[in-house]
Design a protein around this motif. Structure first.
Motif, short mmCIF file in Angstrom:
data_model
loop_
_atom_site.label_atom_id
_atom_site.label_comp_id
_atom_site.label_asym_id
_atom_site.label_seq_id
_atom_site.Cartn_x
_atom_site.Cartn_y
_atom_site.Cartn_z
N HIS A 1 22.97 -38.60 -21.67
CA HIS A 1 23.03 -38.36 -23.11
C HIS A 1 23.88 -37.15 -23.48
CE1 HIS A 1 19.84 -41.30 -23.77
NE2 HIS A 1 19.06 -40.66 -22.91
N GLY A 2 24.30 -36.35 -22.48
CA GLY A 2 24.87 -35.06 -22.81
C GLY A 2 23.75 -34.09 -23.17
N PRO A 3 24.08 -32.88 -23.61
CA PRO A 3 23.04 -31.88 -23.89
C PRO A 3 22.42 -32.01 -25.28
CG PRO A 3 25.19 -30.92 -24.19
CD PRO A 3 25.43 -32.34 -23.75
N GLY A 4 22.07 -33.24 -25.66
CA GLY A 4 21.44 -33.46 -26.95
C GLY A 4 20.24 -34.36 -26.81
N LEU A 5 19.85 -35.01 -27.88
CA LEU A 5 18.73 -35.93 -27.86
C LEU A 5 19.18 -37.27 -28.41
CD1 LEU A 5 15.90 -33.58 -29.22
CD2 LEU A 5 16.28 -34.28 -26.84
N PRO A 6 18.70 -38.37 -27.84
CA PRO A 6 19.15 -39.70 -28.27
C PRO A 6 18.78 -39.97 -29.73
CG PRO A 6 17.27 -39.85 -26.76
CD PRO A 6 17.72 -38.43 -26.73
N GLY A 7 19.77 -40.42 -30.47
CA GLY A 7 19.53 -40.81 -31.87
C GLY A 7 19.66 -39.69 -32.87
N LEU A 8 19.86 -38.46 -32.41
CA LEU A 8 19.99 -37.33 -33.33
C LEU A 8 21.42 -36.79 -33.25
CD1 LEU A 8 18.77 -35.37 -35.37
CD2 LEU A 8 18.04 -33.94 -33.44
N ARG A 9 22.17 -36.95 -34.34
CA ARG A 9 23.56 -36.51 -34.35
C ARG A 9 23.67 -35.03 -34.71
NH1 ARG A 9 25.94 -40.53 -38.62
NH2 ARG A 9 23.84 -40.23 -39.45
N ASP A 10 24.76 -34.43 -34.26
CA ASP A 10 25.11 -33.05 -34.59
C ASP A 10 24.09 -32.04 -34.07
OD1 ASP A 10 27.26 -34.15 -35.88
OD2 ASP A 10 26.33 -34.09 -37.86
N PHE A 11 23.39 -32.39 -33.03
CA PHE A 11 22.40 -31.50 -32.42
C PHE A 11 22.63 -31.43 -30.92
CE2 PHE A 11 18.45 -30.75 -30.15
CZ PHE A 11 18.03 -29.56 -30.72
N TYR A 12 22.55 -30.21 -30.37
CA TYR A 12 22.74 -29.98 -28.94
C TYR A 12 21.74 -28.93 -28.47
CZ TYR A 12 27.31 -32.07 -30.02
OH TYR A 12 28.31 -32.90 -30.46
N GLN A 13 21.47 -28.93 -27.16
CA GLN A 13 20.66 -27.89 -26.53
C GLN A 13 21.51 -27.12 -25.54
OE1 GLN A 13 16.25 -28.76 -25.81
NE2 GLN A 13 17.14 -30.78 -25.55
N SER A 14 21.24 -25.82 -25.43
CA SER A 14 21.97 -24.97 -24.50
C SER A 14 20.99 -24.03 -23.81
CB SER A 14 23.06 -24.18 -25.24
OG SER A 14 23.90 -23.50 -24.34
N GLY A 15 21.50 -23.22 -22.89
CA GLY A 15 20.65 -22.27 -22.17
C GLY A 15 19.92 -22.91 -21.01
N VAL A 16 18.88 -22.23 -20.52
CA VAL A 16 18.21 -22.67 -19.29
C VAL A 16 17.45 -23.99 -19.47
CG1 VAL A 16 18.02 -20.36 -18.30
CG2 VAL A 16 16.19 -21.22 -19.78
N TRP A 17 17.12 -24.38 -20.70
CA TRP A 17 16.41 -25.64 -20.89
C TRP A 17 17.36 -26.83 -20.91
CZ3 TRP A 17 11.25 -26.02 -20.45
CH2 TRP A 17 10.52 -24.82 -20.50
N ALA A 18 18.66 -26.56 -20.85
CA ALA A 18 19.64 -27.64 -20.73
C ALA A 18 20.25 -27.67 -19.34
CB ALA A 18 20.73 -27.47 -21.78
#
Length: 573
Positions: A492-509
């Protein structure tokens, strides 16, 4: 993950000014995005931090920094972030000392030749196993040059992946045999009882789920002068990256706590703050606690089956996230030149029983002023004693909220002290006194020299960072949680399925320490640029000269107590 509309995405909100958030901001600014970092604390760094007490700066994070020296992709990331320029990097010739309850000590030199001679000297009967370990370490020293950090595997084309795999071919056997064998199993092969136990504590604490590979990775980096400590310490590191971010045009808002991510038509469009205010942007990146992000900011939505299992089931299983720490700082009014930079002491069960929440009968003791002499007054000493700690026993002693927001002078503050139960404070005093007594036995006069005491538990970590269960590193690698996360990022990349324009970074990604958090910011922005159909770019910070390096010898010595224990052992029938 992009909006799918014709208008370009230009603005970005980043939640959290830890290294992951600041790194994301730096790379976003390098690629033409206008960003703002929101941080609930008053200073940058997150877990990479320090604080002042009675004239002492108590540094709570960097004991080694992967990528602090050249010859690897990790180092390039730090130089792009302006983290190390103009600083001296200090390297001790011993990575860690492990002292057994019988008084004997193992010096874990990172240089494979010195390590091999030292270990065989301790136990000639284990020479064959020692030579195997040190031979693999030599291979890893060379392999670090080709270890990929600059680009996420999920964005590599087939040719790039083949090229990456081909570069590892000379080290294939070393990697294969060390990633498939747990260190607990490898160390059990030693005939000498101290070596059998000590190998588990090379990385200061015991990591039961770690294979041999990360031990080689750390020692090899250290041997290559790429796992030292930077002048100015942990907060200094964070402040250097923050300064780079501001020079690139980024903005930081402190004492600003996010309560939720605003979602419209399955798009993240901004954030709602604790004071009721709203901020809007084209992109939202969460670089703070993963559990808070998914289960509070987004109310458990947009997880899909895989992420839902990760955050509602797997995260609650033992060993899926790194534990927190119990930490004791002591500011001492005089020098203690006999204090080593870093020692892990294996302790008996009676001592361990005094230390609430302890995971393994061991403590790590660092004479921290050896690492960062500039952070304490001349002629003084800072001692930093820690142990891996579960939060549950501390929560059982607690009676109040773990984090509160208060208004002072019209400004909201979110990391102020909270009131705990009497049992909580009694447990902190008991652990403090046990540790001080232990240190006094090994360094007579230490107790009388104490002028500053500072004690924290995993609940303190929750108060300052909001991290799940007070963890310092998020997901554990080499177990179901970390391995599953890596699969999901590739998918999915560093985001969540179905949610656009949102990403996660840092140690939780990602999984791992500070360099992983910093690399996550670079990786996230490569995904963002891909989604926006633009090339990713990055540049070195040239505002200061490259770092310099100094190697500091650590002598072999015995404390008085250790020598006495050894004599007792020798007298036993």
């Amino acid at each position: 993950m992009s909006s799918g509309e014709n208008r370009p995405r230009e603005t970005m909100i980043i939640i959290g000014a830890g290294l992951g958030g600041l790194s994301t901001g730096c790379y976003a600014q390098m690629n033409g995005y206008r960003t703002r970092v929101l941080e609930m604390h008053e200073i940058p760094g997150g877990c990479c931090t320090a604080w002042e007490r009675g004239g002492f700066t108590l540094d709570a994070c960097v004991s080694w920094l992967l990528g602090s020296g050249p010859g690897n992709e990790m180092h390039q990331i730090w130089l792009e972030l302006g983290a190390l320029q103009g600083k001296e990097i200090r390297h001790f010739d011993v990575f860690n000392i492990v002292r057994g309850t019988d008084g004997r000590a193992v010096h874990f030199y990172s240089d494979p030749d010195r390590l091999e001679a030292h270990l065989i000297g301790i136990s000639p009967a284990d020479a064959r196993l020692v030579r195997k370990f040190c031979g693999q370490l030599r291979s890893f020293r060379a392999a670090l040059a080709v270890y990929p950090f600059l680009k996420p595997v999920g964005l590599m084309g087939r040719r790039e992946r083949w090229r990456m795999l081909a570069s590892f071919l000379p080290y294939f056997n070393a990697v294969r045999t060390t990633i498939t064998v747990l260190m607990t199993d490898f160390s059990a092969r030693f005939k000498d009882p101290l070596l059998r136990e000590a190998f588990n504590f090379i990385l200061y604490e015991k990591h039961p789920a770690f294979p041999v590979l990360p031990f080689h990775f750390q020692l090899a980096s250290h041997a290559n002068l790429s796992a030292g400590v930077p002048e100015g310490g942990s907060l200094g590191l964070a402040e250097s990256i923050e300064a780079r971010y501001r020079r690139l045009g980024g903005e930081v808002a402190y004492n600003t706590k996010v309560e939720s991510v605003i979602v419209e038509d399955d798009r993240a469009v901004g954030v709602r703050l604790s004071d009721g205010g709203e901020l809007r942007a084209d992109i939202v990146v969460s670089a703070c606690d993963g559990y808070t992000t998914t289960m509070k900011f987004l109310k458990g939505e947009y997880l899909g089956e895989d992420y839902r299992k990760l955050y509602t089931e797997t995260i609650h299983e033992p060993g899926m996230v790194f534990p927190g720490y119990f930490t004791l700082f002591l500011g001492l009014s005089r020098p203690f030149p006999e204090g080593d930079p870093c020692t892990t002491y294996l302790i008996d069960e009676a001592m361990a029983a005094e230390l609430t929440g302890i995971r393994h009968p061991s403590i790590n003791v660092q004479f921290r002023s050896r690492h960062y002499p500039e952070l304490s007054p001349d002629g003084t000493t800072v001692v930093y004693a820690t142990y891996f700690c579960d939060i549950a026993p501390w929560r059982a002693l607690d009676e109040g909220p773990e984090q509160v927001t208060r208004t002072r002078g019209g400004q909201e503050l979110h990391t102020l002290p909270v009131r705990h139960g009497r049992g909580y404070y009694a447990a902190k005093r008991r652990a403090r006194e046990a540790l001080v007594g232990f240190l006094e036995q090994r360094h007579p006069g230490l107790r009388d020299a104490i002028v500053v005491r500072d004690v924290s538990s995993p609940l303190t970590q929750v108060r300052y960072t909001g991290n799940y269960d007070g963890t310092v590193l998020g997901w554990q690698p080499f177990v179901e949680s970390g391995e599953r996360l890596e699969e999901l990022i590739k998918k999915h990349g560093p985001g969540l399925p179905g949610l656009r324009d949102f990403y996660q970074s840092g140690v939780w990604a990602t999984t791992g320490g500070l360099i992983r958090a910093a690399a996550a910011g670079r990786h996230v922005m490569q995904f963002v640029c891909r989604d926006d159909g633009k090339p990713f770019t990055a540049s070195l910070d040239l505002t200061a000269p490259p770092p310099t390096h100094r190697v500091i010898p650590v002598p072999v010595r015995r404390t008085r107590t250790d020598a006495e224990e050894a004599m007792k052992t020798e007298r036993r029938p």
